[in-house]
Design an enzyme around this catalytic site. Structure first.
Site, PDB file in Angstrom:
ATOM      1  N   HIS A  67      46.377  41.412  47.594  1.00  0.00           N
ATOM      2  CA  HIS A  67      47.688  41.990  47.872  1.00  0.00           C
ATOM      3  C   HIS A  67      48.391  41.273  49.017  1.00  0.00           C
ATOM      4  CE1 HIS A  67      46.383  44.085  51.581  1.00  0.00           C
ATOM      5  NE2 HIS A  67      45.249  44.352  50.940  1.00  0.00           N
ATOM      6  N   CYS A  99      39.568  44.047  50.971  1.00  0.00           N
ATOM      7  CA  CYS A  99      40.559  43.435  50.097  1.00  0.00           C
ATOM      8  C   CYS A  99      40.831  41.984  50.497  1.00  0.00           C
ATOM      9  CB  CYS A  99      41.867  44.212  50.139  1.00  0.00           C
ATOM     10  SG  CYS A  99      41.797  45.819  49.308  1.00  0.00           S
TER      11      CYS A  99
END
Length: 347
Positions: free
Chosen positions: A213, A229
């Site tokens: 992301h 992440c």
């Protein structure tokens, strides 16, 4: 490292677009993305060659930080700091020569889909090869999971994509923030307070909590700071998001050091192992020696004309600059490794 300590000291990242493109001898094409970073697309080498790109040098001006310079050239924090030992990340100083570590050995992994190289803090995307066109690779700096929130290793895939995503913080993250006096809601809507940025691609890892992301805090890109992440510059995730379809394979690997060939020269690339991972046995001169010997034995055409420069190999290991260095004596041919460029056009 704690991202907040860096972000509190970091000013706004420069947003002027660079107006120059850079090309290396292997046919690399530098592409402007958004208004900040210079994303890199390289023609894949053929045969046994695995080295792409070239090292560059720029001269800092008084308002620069290493993070400013790194972002303009598609390089993250850990990469540019490791490549410039002794240079202050926050005040390199006007006139200081800054090395841009934009030469890479391709990861030891299949050249398909996305390869996330954790210790390298870098993502490689190998799009499907189009007939009649040269195969290419796109590469971007990334942040990865910190020592208590490791990014998992293995093969997965992109299972869905979301533009303007809503962030649903896991309960463990909400508890952590609450303990620090920074409580989080159960859902964070799109906008400047959303740490996922404008684009997110979910990985098919059990639990569904792992994403590739963007970010609303780009100063942390290139560090080991996430909750597992893979975090990218806003302009980079926008670029990648547009290219990558759902079901694209994603390989998450950890290769603190790599060996690669360019013509008749063997290169060695060394990164500092991630904090919190047990790489004591693997990250050693003994294993580096085995890899170097194995690499030369795989190339009988080279092994008789060149020998390993063991002193340089040891220095490269100890410095861990992340820059591929030639480590052979009497190389048959060594291409230029440094391009000195002017950064003035980018202002």
């Amino acid at each position: 490292m704690k991202i907040r300590s860096f972000e509190n000291r970091l000013g706004n990242v420069l947003t002027d677009a660079l107006t120059k493109t850079l090309a290396n001898a292997l046919g690399a094409v530098a592409l402007l993305v958004g208004t900040n970073a210079l994303a890199a697309t390289y023609t894949l080498p053929v045969g046994t060659d695995t080295v792409i790109g070239e090292v560059q040098k720029v001269v800092a001006v008084h308002e620069d930080t290493l993070l400013d310079i790194g972002r303009r050239f598609g390089v993250g924090y850990e990469e540019i700091v490791a490549a410039n030992p002794g240079v202050s990340p926050w005040l390199p100083g006007a006139g200081t020569e800054v090395v841009i570590p934009s030469r890479y050995i391709l990861p030891d992994a299949p050249r398909e889909g996305i390869v996330v190289s954790l210790s390298e803090h870098r993502l490689f995307y190998f799009p499907p090869h189009k007939p009649g066109e040269a195969a290419v690779v796109h590469t971007y700096p990334i942040s990865v999971g910190r020592m208590d929130w490791h990014t998992p290793l293995g093969l997965t895939r992109i299972v869905n994509k979301r533009e303007k995503p809503i962030w649903y913080p896991p309960e463990s993250v909400r508890k952590e923030h609450a303990a620090e006096g920074r409580p989080l809601p159960k859902a964070v809507p799109p906008g400047p307070d959303n740490p996922l940025g404008d684009y997110a691609m979910r990985l098919g890892i059990p639990g569904g909590a792992y994403l590739i992301h963007g970010t609303n805090r780009p100063s942390g890109v290139g560090m080991q700071v996430t909750h597992g992440c893979v975090r990218m510059f806003p302009e980079d995730i926008k670029d990648l998001y547009a290219m990558v379809p759902v079901n694209t394979p994603v390989r998450l690997i950890d290769q603190p050091y790599k060996m690669g060939w360019l013509g008749g020269e063997l290169y060695m690339e060394v990164h500092t192992p991630l904090e919190g991972t047990d790489k004591t046995d693997a990250h050693s001169l003994t294993n580096i020696t085995k890899l170097l010997v194995s690499a030369t034995q795989e190339r009988p055409d080279i092994s008789t004309s060149g020998a390993i420069d063991w002193a340089k190999a040891e220095r490269t290991f100890e410095l861990a600059s992340g820059i591929p260095e030639p480590v052979m004596l009497r190389p048959a041919s060594v291409p230029a490794t440094v391009q000195v460029i002017s950064d003035s056009a980018g202002r």
